[in-house]
Enzyme design. Structure first.
Site, PDB file in Angstrom:
ATOM      1  N   HIS A  79       0.855  -1.183   0.000  1.00  0.00           N
ATOM      2  CA  HIS A  79       0.000   0.000   0.000  1.00  0.00           C
ATOM      3  C   HIS A  79       0.893   1.236   0.000  1.00  0.00           C
ATOM      4  O   HIS A  79       2.014   1.215   0.521  1.00  0.00           O
ATOM      5  CB  HIS A  79      -0.884   0.030   1.241  1.00  0.00           C
ATOM      6  CG  HIS A  79      -1.951  -1.013   1.254  1.00  0.00           C
ATOM      7  ND1 HIS A  79      -3.061  -0.922   2.055  1.00  0.00           N
ATOM      8  CD2 HIS A  79      -2.077  -2.186   0.571  1.00  0.00           C
ATOM      9  CE1 HIS A  79      -3.838  -1.983   1.863  1.00  0.00           C
ATOM     10  NE2 HIS A  79      -3.255  -2.760   0.970  1.00  0.00           N
ATOM     11  N   GLU A  81       0.983   4.124   1.688  1.00  0.00           N
ATOM     12  CA  GLU A  81       1.498   4.645   2.951  1.00  0.00           C
ATOM     13  C   GLU A  81       2.425   3.645   3.646  1.00  0.00           C
ATOM     14  O   GLU A  81       3.380   4.035   4.317  1.00  0.00           O
ATOM     15  CB  GLU A  81       0.367   5.099   3.867  1.00  0.00           C
ATOM     16  CG  GLU A  81      -0.614   4.015   4.298  1.00  0.00           C
ATOM     17  CD  GLU A  81      -1.782   3.837   3.337  1.00  0.00           C
ATOM     18  OE1 GLU A  81      -1.565   3.767   2.116  1.00  0.00           O
ATOM     19  OE2 GLU A  81      -2.921   3.731   3.829  1.00  0.00           O
ATOM     20  N   CYS A 109      -6.191   1.791   5.828  1.00  0.00           N
ATOM     21  CA  CYS A 109      -6.861   0.563   6.256  1.00  0.00           C
ATOM     22  C   CYS A 109      -6.306   0.138   7.621  1.00  0.00           C
ATOM     23  O   CYS A 109      -5.397   0.773   8.174  1.00  0.00           O
ATOM     24  CB  CYS A 109      -6.621  -0.535   5.222  1.00  0.00           C
ATOM     25  SG  CYS A 109      -4.889  -1.091   5.153  1.00  0.00           S
ATOM     26  N   CYS A 112      -2.413  -0.509   7.564  1.00  0.00           N
ATOM     27  CA  CYS A 112      -1.586   0.697   7.500  1.00  0.00           C
ATOM     28  C   CYS A 112      -1.728   1.546   8.765  1.00  0.00           C
ATOM     29  O   CYS A 112      -0.741   2.090   9.271  1.00  0.00           O
ATOM     30  CB  CYS A 112      -1.915   1.493   6.256  1.00  0.00           C
ATOM     31  SG  CYS A 112      -1.452   0.606   4.744  1.00  0.00           S
TER      32      CYS A 112
END
Length: 188
Positions: A79, A81, A109, A112
């Site tokens: 992802h 981040e 999410c 993260c």
């Protein structure tokens, strides 16, 4: 001094556009480091010091950037981040990301947001909320959960329309390609 949230979110949006160009879901992130807010930094400005100490503090700096790479890397953790935080830790030479603000175009999410807790970030700024998976206020709020060993500030809605438009346009184009039979055979 507060950071210029829109300035840094525009950089995250540029990363999101790179993701879209690569056929990835358009989510981008940047990590901004403020040495004056990092107790491990020689430039740390203690809250007990006079406000004038901030005048001598170094400027905030982007230490890492990232955009979604799940398809390219075949990695469910890739992802935007997450990659940006890993990059920031490497750049700073330590896993604690004290003094860091993570800017990301979509609300993080659980994975993260959990990494944000574990990395001890100071703050997360996100663009669009994620009503189906957001863990900084939409479904959960890991940033303020008192059961966890770290809490951080979270600010949502910064350039949310631009972030939402990128996502909406990306998925609209994917559906159009799928209907016309031109899809790449991968799930978005």
């Amino acid at each position: 001094m507060p950071l210029d949230d829109e300035r840094y979110m525009r950089q995250a949006l540029a990363e999101a556009r790179l993701a879209a160009r690569d056929g990835e879901v358009p989510i981008g992130a940047v990590v901004v480091y403020e040495a004056a807010k990092d107790p491990a930094s020689p430039s740390y400005v203690s809250p007990e010091r006079p406000a004038a100490s901030w005048d001598e503090a170094p400027e905030p700096v982007v230490v890492s950037r990232g955009h979604n790479r799940r398809e390219r890397d075949e990695d469910p953790s890739a992802h935007a981040e997450f990659l940006a935080m890993v990059g920031a830790a490497r750049e700073l030479g330590h896993w604690r990301l004290s003094g860091c603000t993570v800017y990301v175009t979509l609300e993080p999410c659980l994975m993260c947001a959990g990494l944000m807790v574990n990395a001890r970030i100071d703050r997360c700024v996100f663009g669009a909320p994620d009503p189906k998976g957001g863990a900084l206020g939409s479904l959960y709020d890991l940033s303020r959960d008192e059961r966890l060993n770290h809490r951080f500030d979270a600010t949502g809605g910064v350039l949310a329309d631009e972030a939402s438009d990128l996502l909406r346009d990306f998925f609209r184009e994917r559906r159009r390609e799928a209907r016309s039979g031109r899809g790449e055979g991968r799930r978005p």
